[in-house]
Design a protein around this motif. Structure first.
Motif, short mmCIF file in Angstrom:
data_model
loop_
_atom_site.label_atom_id
_atom_site.label_comp_id
_atom_site.label_asym_id
_atom_site.label_seq_id
_atom_site.Cartn_x
_atom_site.Cartn_y
_atom_site.Cartn_z
N PRO A 292 0.84 -1.20 0.00
CA PRO A 292 0.00 0.00 0.00
C PRO A 292 0.87 1.24 0.00
N PRO A 293 0.36 2.36 -0.49
CA PRO A 293 1.17 3.58 -0.50
C PRO A 293 1.52 4.02 0.92
N VAL A 294 2.70 4.57 1.06
CA VAL A 294 3.19 5.00 2.35
C VAL A 294 2.55 6.35 2.69
N THR A 295 1.98 6.40 3.87
CA THR A 295 1.42 7.66 4.34
C THR A 295 2.19 8.08 5.59
N THR A 296 2.41 9.34 5.68
CA THR A 296 3.12 9.85 6.86
C THR A 296 2.10 10.28 7.89
N TYR A 297 2.39 9.93 9.09
CA TYR A 297 1.48 10.26 10.19
C TYR A 297 2.04 11.47 10.91
N THR A 298 1.24 12.47 11.05
CA THR A 298 1.66 13.65 11.81
C THR A 298 0.90 13.69 13.11
#
Length: 110
Positions: free
Chosen positions: A99-105
């Motif tokens: 799955p595409p990498v999402t950055t968590y803020t």
């Protein structure tokens, strides 16, 4: 792309099917397929994906590849099975679709 009659050399339109001067049929070249690296796909496989990978790479029907593999195994005293095992070991498996990498803020909370 300019199209010329191979018989008389007259310039033709791109959608011409026959030469307007001599009447000779114009044959369009078959589409060119870019051969890629052999891989064993994860979708559509029955055992290890060797037949499916060969069929995908060479644009063959997978059923015929499987039939030829079975016939080669039966009528060549197991040479088809040995070839299948060699392909199994040599052909890399298709990489997993991640799955595409999402950055968590971190939410700014007080």
């Amino acid at each position: 792309m300019a199209v010329f009659c191979s018989n008389c050399g007259k310039s033709l339109t791109d959608d011409a099917r026959f030469c307007s001067a001599c009447g000779r049929p114009i044959y369009v070249a078959a589409p060119v397929y870019v051969q890629t690296r052999l891989i064993r796909p994860r979708e559509g496989r029955m055992i290890a994906g060797v037949c499916q990978g060969l069929a995908n790479n060479y644009h063959w029907d997978v059923v015929w590849v499987r039939v030829v593999t079975v016939l080669a195994t039966v009528f060549s005293s197991g040479a088809g099975l040995i070839a299948y095992i060699v392909f199994w070991l040599v052909m890399p498996e298709e990489p997993l679709a991640l799955p595409p990498v999402t950055t968590y803020t971190q939410p700014n909370g007080s």
